[in-house]
Design a protein around this motif. Structure first.
Motif, mmCIF file in Angstrom:
data_model
loop_
_atom_site.group_PDB
_atom_site.id
_atom_site.type_symbol
_atom_site.label_atom_id
_atom_site.label_comp_id
_atom_site.label_asym_id
_atom_site.label_seq_id
_atom_site.Cartn_x
_atom_site.Cartn_y
_atom_site.Cartn_z
ATOM 1 N N PHE A 281 -31.530 30.459 18.711
ATOM 2 C CA PHE A 281 -30.604 31.457 19.254
ATOM 3 C C PHE A 281 -29.518 30.790 20.097
ATOM 4 O O PHE A 281 -28.336 31.062 19.941
ATOM 5 C CB PHE A 281 -31.365 32.503 20.080
ATOM 6 C CG PHE A 281 -30.440 33.385 20.866
ATOM 7 C CD1 PHE A 281 -29.796 34.453 20.254
ATOM 8 C CD2 PHE A 281 -30.170 33.122 22.208
ATOM 9 C CE1 PHE A 281 -28.901 35.242 20.962
ATOM 10 C CE2 PHE A 281 -29.280 33.907 22.920
ATOM 11 C CZ PHE A 281 -28.644 34.974 22.299
ATOM 12 N N CYS A 282 -29.935 29.925 21.007
ATOM 13 C CA CYS A 282 -28.962 29.274 21.900
ATOM 14 C C CYS A 282 -27.960 28.431 21.113
ATOM 15 O O CYS A 282 -26.760 28.447 21.398
ATOM 16 C CB CYS A 282 -29.672 28.387 22.923
ATOM 17 S SG CYS A 282 -30.691 29.324 24.051
ATOM 18 N N ALA A 283 -28.474 27.699 20.121
ATOM 19 C CA ALA A 283 -27.591 26.832 19.337
ATOM 20 C C ALA A 283 -26.608 27.667 18.522
ATOM 21 O O ALA A 283 -25.411 27.358 18.456
ATOM 22 C CB ALA A 283 -28.417 25.933 18.421
ATOM 23 N N ASP A 284 -27.096 28.743 17.915
ATOM 24 C CA ASP A 284 -26.206 29.602 17.120
ATOM 25 C C ASP A 284 -25.165 30.265 18.021
ATOM 26 O O ASP A 284 -24.003 30.405 17.655
ATOM 27 C CB ASP A 284 -27.006 30.691 16.383
ATOM 28 C CG ASP A 284 -27.829 30.122 15.234
ATOM 29 O OD1 ASP A 284 -27.731 28.901 14.989
ATOM 30 O OD2 ASP A 284 -28.579 30.889 14.595
ATOM 31 N N TYR A 285 -25.628 30.650 19.224
ATOM 32 C CA TYR A 285 -24.720 31.278 20.181
ATOM 33 C C TYR A 285 -23.592 30.305 20.532
ATOM 34 O O TYR A 285 -22.413 30.641 20.470
ATOM 35 C CB TYR A 285 -25.494 31.683 21.444
ATOM 36 C CG TYR A 285 -24.612 32.258 22.530
ATOM 37 C CD1 TYR A 285 -24.321 33.621 22.563
ATOM 38 C CD2 TYR A 285 -24.070 31.433 23.514
ATOM 39 C CE1 TYR A 285 -23.496 34.143 23.549
ATOM 40 C CE2 TYR A 285 -23.253 31.947 24.499
ATOM 41 C CZ TYR A 285 -22.964 33.304 24.523
ATOM 42 O OH TYR A 285 -22.143 33.812 25.482
ATOM 43 N N ALA A 286 -23.984 29.079 20.846
ATOM 44 C CA ALA A 286 -22.990 28.086 21.253
ATOM 45 C C ALA A 286 -22.034 27.782 20.105
ATOM 46 O O ALA A 286 -20.829 27.625 20.313
ATOM 47 C CB ALA A 286 -23.689 26.815 21.721
ATOM 48 N N ALA B 172 -21.194 29.804 17.659
ATOM 49 C CA ALA B 172 -20.325 30.964 17.455
ATOM 50 C C ALA B 172 -19.248 31.023 18.542
ATOM 51 O O ALA B 172 -18.108 31.397 18.285
ATOM 52 C CB ALA B 172 -21.147 32.245 17.449
ATOM 53 N N GLU B 173 -19.622 30.630 19.750
ATOM 54 C CA GLU B 173 -18.670 30.673 20.866
ATOM 55 C C GLU B 173 -17.785 29.437 20.912
ATOM 56 O O GLU B 173 -16.967 29.284 21.810
ATOM 57 C CB GLU B 173 -19.427 30.755 22.208
ATOM 58 C CG GLU B 173 -20.296 31.989 22.359
ATOM 59 C CD GLU B 173 -19.465 33.254 22.540
ATOM 60 O OE1 GLU B 173 -18.631 33.279 23.456
ATOM 61 O OE2 GLU B 173 -19.655 34.195 21.758
ATOM 62 N N GLY B 174 -18.040 28.519 19.968
ATOM 63 C CA GLY B 174 -17.253 27.285 19.964
ATOM 64 C C GLY B 174 -17.599 26.355 21.097
ATOM 65 O O GLY B 174 -16.808 25.499 21.470
ATOM 66 N N GLU B 175 -18.790 26.559 21.665
ATOM 67 C CA GLU B 175 -19.157 25.703 22.802
ATOM 68 C C GLU B 175 -20.037 24.537 22.405
ATOM 69 O O GLU B 175 -20.403 23.723 23.227
ATOM 70 C CB GLU B 175 -19.884 26.531 23.870
ATOM 71 C CG GLU B 175 -18.976 27.573 24.448
ATOM 72 C CD GLU B 175 -19.468 28.080 25.773
ATOM 73 O OE1 GLU B 175 -20.223 27.342 26.426
ATOM 74 O OE2 GLU B 175 -19.098 29.199 26.148
ATOM 75 N N ALA B 176 -20.440 24.533 21.112
ATOM 76 C CA ALA B 176 -21.328 23.462 20.685
ATOM 77 C C ALA B 176 -20.604 22.143 20.784
ATOM 78 O O ALA B 176 -19.444 22.030 20.448
ATOM 79 C CB ALA B 176 -21.772 23.714 19.264
ATOM 80 N N SER B 177 -21.290 21.186 21.265
ATOM 81 C CA SER B 177 -20.692 19.862 21.354
ATOM 82 C C SER B 177 -21.799 18.860 21.191
ATOM 83 O O SER B 177 -22.935 19.109 21.533
ATOM 84 C CB SER B 177 -20.035 19.696 22.715
ATOM 85 O OG SER B 177 -20.292 18.420 23.223
ATOM 86 N N THR B 178 -21.464 17.737 20.625
ATOM 87 C CA THR B 178 -22.503 16.741 20.454
ATOM 88 C C THR B 178 -22.605 15.858 21.674
ATOM 89 O O THR B 178 -23.477 15.048 21.789
ATOM 90 C CB THR B 178 -22.222 15.860 19.240
ATOM 91 O OG1 THR B 178 -20.830 15.705 19.160
ATOM 92 C CG2 THR B 178 -22.773 16.473 17.990
ATOM 93 N N CYS B 179 -21.681 16.010 22.601
ATOM 94 C CA CYS B 179 -21.736 15.185 23.787
ATOM 95 C C CYS B 179 -22.853 15.722 24.675
ATOM 96 O O CYS B 179 -22.812 16.850 25.137
ATOM 97 C CB CYS B 179 -20.406 15.219 24.514
ATOM 98 S SG CYS B 179 -20.304 13.985 25.796
ATOM 99 N N SER B 180 -23.880 14.955 24.842
ATOM 100 C CA SER B 180 -25.050 15.456 25.532
ATOM 101 C C SER B 180 -24.825 15.545 27.036
ATOM 102 O O SER B 180 -25.550 16.208 27.746
ATOM 103 C CB SER B 180 -26.242 14.559 25.254
ATOM 104 O OG SER B 180 -25.989 13.284 25.783
ATOM 105 N N GLY B 181 -23.816 14.848 27.522
ATOM 106 C CA GLY B 181 -23.533 14.901 28.940
ATOM 107 C C GLY B 181 -24.522 14.100 29.777
ATOM 108 O O GLY B 181 -24.387 14.010 30.984
ATOM 109 N N SER B 182 -25.508 13.512 29.106
ATOM 110 C CA SER B 182 -26.536 12.808 29.865
ATOM 111 C C SER B 182 -26.209 11.321 29.996
ATOM 112 O O SER B 182 -26.818 10.603 30.769
ATOM 113 C CB SER B 182 -27.886 12.966 29.196
ATOM 114 O OG SER B 182 -27.848 12.340 27.932
#
Ligand SMILES: Cc1cc2nc3c(=O)[nH]c(=O)nc-3n(C[C@H](O)[C@H](O)[C@H](O)COP(=O)(O)OP(=O)(O)OC[C@H]3O[C@@H](n4cnc5c(N)ncnc54)[C@H](O)[C@@H]3O)c2cc1C
Ligand code: FES
Lengths: 284, 472
Positions: free
Chosen positions: B120-125, B127-137
């Motif tokens: 759900f979270c991944a699909d949400y992101a 759809a919202e164009g917020e998915a990014s492969t940059c893990s930020g870690s």
């Protein structure tokens, strides 16, 4: 994307393409093949490397328009690009140590047999080439073959060269006392089968090049499997060359017929759809 | 206060009799309300066992609590910090033996639907164009601008292991090139797992975001043929990660296996998934059997069976030599397959494939099995029941008996050792017997899971980074 530099009709339905493929040309060896997919919706089909030029980065393939994918390939012209070409695949032919060789090509198989004859000739072997065709109009590469081997052409209908099968010519030579250390046969499975049966009788080592149905060409699907000496082999990685005396040709011919009715259906669809396209574009 | 509802919040699915005739995704996903309701079932354990069950240690209670509050984008970022392909793992992970298998809610009722919530979270992101492969870690991220002085690393194979390694290395500032043998990137995700379980545009989006991050993907490049591993070093790559999977199909060695109409699952599924044989506008031929036998009990067997049904087969049989409990497939796949009308012939083993006079499959001879003592793997080993053979009429047989690593790279890379199954030998799961060469995923473990392959890719990125830094 691989660009077509040159496109040339060799005979009715038989075409030669020279491709700009420097990486593949760098590694290509006689007997190897590429897998290509002309367009997004086409199949992946194997085509043997018919020639290569390392410095110019050129790779030559020859195809016969038989099914939907080759028909699609045929719609591309010089300057157009083929969507995917992967290779060189398969093992290179082992041509070392051969002195007196009969290279036999059947129809389009001559396109594959010719580079082998040429490579052998360059290595100093004495090469007899026997090339079989259905009739005169279908003959390809005559001058090229003649340049590297003593050439005998056989036609089914006698319209050129001698009338008869390649096995007739081979048998005649053997009976005349020509002593071959190796016979290389490349062509339709039925031809390779009968050449192998003949050479077995005379105990002459025989190499055949297999052309089963393939998808990936890397050993991943097993669709290209055949039985050699009672064992299952994958033609794309273990071959395409095998010992003709050990191959189960009948199984190969059966397996190659798996999609025959499908293929005719696809061809019909391809033609219809191209026809419609033509009408839409006002070309008909 | 947690939601004490005993069972998982149901997820809408296409009806079995509808979906077994189309290729659209079976499970439709949660709505935001359903997701919040389900996430609220988490008790927020102090020592979360679920996280220990996750091969990439997703911070599960943390993301679930964000979902409960409706902070989906933030929840996605938590998942994404340790899992580079959540839209995929949420769909295909065997959650029942991993995170959900450890969930305390599972003791009395069903565990929290962690997999569905991850999806759900991944699909949400997405759809919202917020998915990014940059893990930020990562700490050494130099941004995603291409620069010529970046250190080059080569990745062989574009399955989950290769992709996750490439993503992590790019985030650490390396110039990564992925070499893929096929014409499309994704490995098993594109050629093996069908559309109705893992839509290909999801895989394509994950790959596109990697490319946006600067990863270069070269398709049609069979390493070992067009370039050897040694030549990759000559071309300036400082390290090579081999993630070539386990793609070599195993056959049974029974009579009739080369008959017309016998496929390896790899061939059958590749024709369908990669080559789109189910679509009229594609040129790929495939046999549309009326009665199809699929041999095997894993995910691959379920996928092949359900695909055969969708191609229009009247009967599709799963033939498996052990019992249902022993089947290695995800529970959900077995459940879905049954709902779709797949017939299970358990404790049954094929002994021979029979053909008609044209060489086409006409039937398969099977023998009944009984379960004996548990074997080394802890599973009870099956023993043939003497004299119980019978013939089952089928026109297509699909063999899904497992796969082994492809020998191509081993054969063309001197000094790179493999064990007797053909898997690369490593000292720590990723470091091979050749300096600068790392390996991971199915190529090291033999056929395993997406999440383990992804985890191996991440580990390798870490090891490669250390290796390159140690040399500078
Ligand atoms: C039908 C099917 C269903 C599955 N279902 C599930 C599931 O539901 N859940 C789950 O967790 N797991 C599942 N699995 C297993 C899972 O897909 C694998 O464990 C995982 O994909 C392994 O990842 P990988 O990156 O190691 O290899 P792969 O995904 O196999 O990728 C390897 C890639 O390397 C390429 N390659 C190989 N050799 C070369 C070469 N010489 N040069 C260049 N490229 C090369 C291949 O073409 C391929 O693209 C399934 C597998 C199959 C086949
Ligand atoms: S073509 Fe797929 S294994 Fe040979």
């Amino acid at each position: 994307m691989i660009k077509i530099i040159k496109k040339e009709k060799l005979a009715e339905g038989v075409t030669r393409l020279v491709l700009n493929a420097p990486l593949i040309a760098q590694k290509a060896m006689a007997g190897q093949f590429v897998i290509l997919r002309p367009t997004e919706k086409g199949e992946r089909i194997p085509l043997t490397i018919a020639d290569y030029h390392r410095e110019r980065g050129e790779l030559t393939v020859i195809y016969q328009t038989v099914g939907r994918t080759t028909a699609e390939l045929d719609t591309l012209g010089e300057g157009d690009s083929i969507l995917n070409v992967a290779g060189p695949l398969g093992k290179a032919s082992e041509l070392e140590g051969m002195k007196k060789v009969a290279v036999i090509g059947g129809g389009l198989g001559c396109a594959i047999a010719y580079p082998q004859a040429k490579a052998l000739h360059e290595k100093g072997a004495d090469v007899d080439m026997i090339a079989g065709f259905r009739s005169r109009e279908l003959i390809i590469l005559e001058d090229e073959m003649r340049a590297c081997a003593k050439l005998t052409i056989m036609t089914d209908d006698g319209s050129y060269g001698q009338k008869g099968l390649v096995t007739d010519a081979l048998k005649e030579k053997i009976l005349r006392g020509v002593s071959y250390d190796t016979v290389i046969a490349i062509g339709p499975p039925i031809m390779m089968k009968y050449v192998s049966l003949l050479t077995k009788e005379y105990g002459i080592r025989t190499i055949v090049s297999m052309n089963p149905i393939m998808i990936d060409g890397t050993g991943m699907c097993g669709g290209c499997r055949l039985t050699v000496d009672g064992k299952t082999k994958f033609a794309c990685v273990d071959g395409p060359d095998f010992d003709g005396h050990l191959v189960d040709f009948d199984e190969l011919m059966r397996r190659n017929a798996t999609y025959r009715s499908d293929e005719q259906e696809q061809m019909k669809r391809f033609h219809e759809c191209n026809l419609f396209k033509g009408i839409r574009q006002g070309e008909v | 206060m947690a939601n004490m509802q005993k069972n998982k919040t149901p997820m809408r699915e296409q009806l079995p009799e509808v979906r077994n005739k189309n290729w659209e995704e079976v499970a439709c996903g949660y709505t935001p309300e359903e997701a919040m309701n389900e996430a609220a079932r988490c008790l927020g354990c102090k020592d979360p066992l679920c996280r220990k069950g996750c091969p990439v240690s997703v911070r599960i209670p943390e993301f679930l609590s964000l979902v409960t509050k409706g902070e989906f984008a933030e929840a996605y970022r938590v998942i994404r910090s340790t899992n580079s392909l959540p839209a995929i793992s949420g769909r295909v992970c065997p959650q029942e033996t991993q995170c959900e298998g450890k969930c305390v809610r599972g003791l009395k009722g069903e565990p929290v639907a962690i997999g569905r919530l991850e999806r759900f979270c991944a699909d949400y992101a997405m759809a919202e164009g917020e998915a990014s492969t940059c893990s930020g870690s990562c700490t050494s991220c130099t941004g995603c601008t291409a620069s010529s002085d970046k250190i080059k690393v080569a990745v062989v194979g574009s399955g989950p292991a290769g992709l996750s390694c490439a993503g992590d290395l790019a985030a650490r500032g390396y110039a990564v090139t992925v070499f893929e043998a096929l014409h499309k990137a994704g490995g098993v995700l594109v050629y093996g797992i069908p559309e109705f379980r893992l839509p290909k545009d999801i895989v394509a989006k994950e790959i596109r975001s990697l490319e946006d991050q600067g990863v270069e993907i070269q398709t049609d490049m069979v390493i070992g043929k067009i370039l050897s591993v040694d030549e990759l070093f000559t071309l300036g790559y400082q390290a090579v990660f081999i993630a070539s999977g386990a793609g070599l199909p195993k056959f049974m060695g029974i009579e009739g296996e080369n008959a017309n109409g016998v496929y390896s699952a790899n061939e059958f599924l590749t024709r369908i998934n990669l080559m789109k044989a189910y679509r009229e506008d594609y040129g790929t031929p495939i046999r549309k059997g009326k009665a199809v036998a699929v041999v095997g009990g894993g995910n691959v067997a379920m996928d092949a069976a359900r695909s055969a049904k969708r191609l229009g087969a009247e009967h599709v049989y799963i033939i498996y030599r052990r019992g249902e409990k022993e089947m290695p497939a995800r529970r959900e796949e077995i459940h879905h397959a049954k709902e779709e009308g797949i017939e299970f012939l358990l404790l049954t083993n094929p002994t021979k494939i029979n053909t008609d006079e044209t060489g086409n499959v006409s039937s398969i001879t099977c023998i009944r099995m009984a379960l004996g003592e548990p074997d080394a793997s802890g599973r009870r080993s099956p023993i043939a029941v003497e004299g119980s053979e019978y013939d089952l009429t089928v026109d297509t047989v699909i063999i899904a008996m497992g796969t082994a690593p492809n020998p191509l790279i081993r054969m063309t890379t001197p000094g790179l050792e493999t064990d007797k199954r053909g898997c690369f030998v490593t000292s720590d799961g990723t470091t091979t017997t050749r300096e600068g060469v790392f390996a991971g995923g199915d190529a090291v473990t033999g056929a395993a899971t997406v999440i383990l392959a992804m985890g191996a890719g991440r580990d390798a990125a870490e090891k490669i980074d250390q290796y390159i830094k140690s040399k500078q």
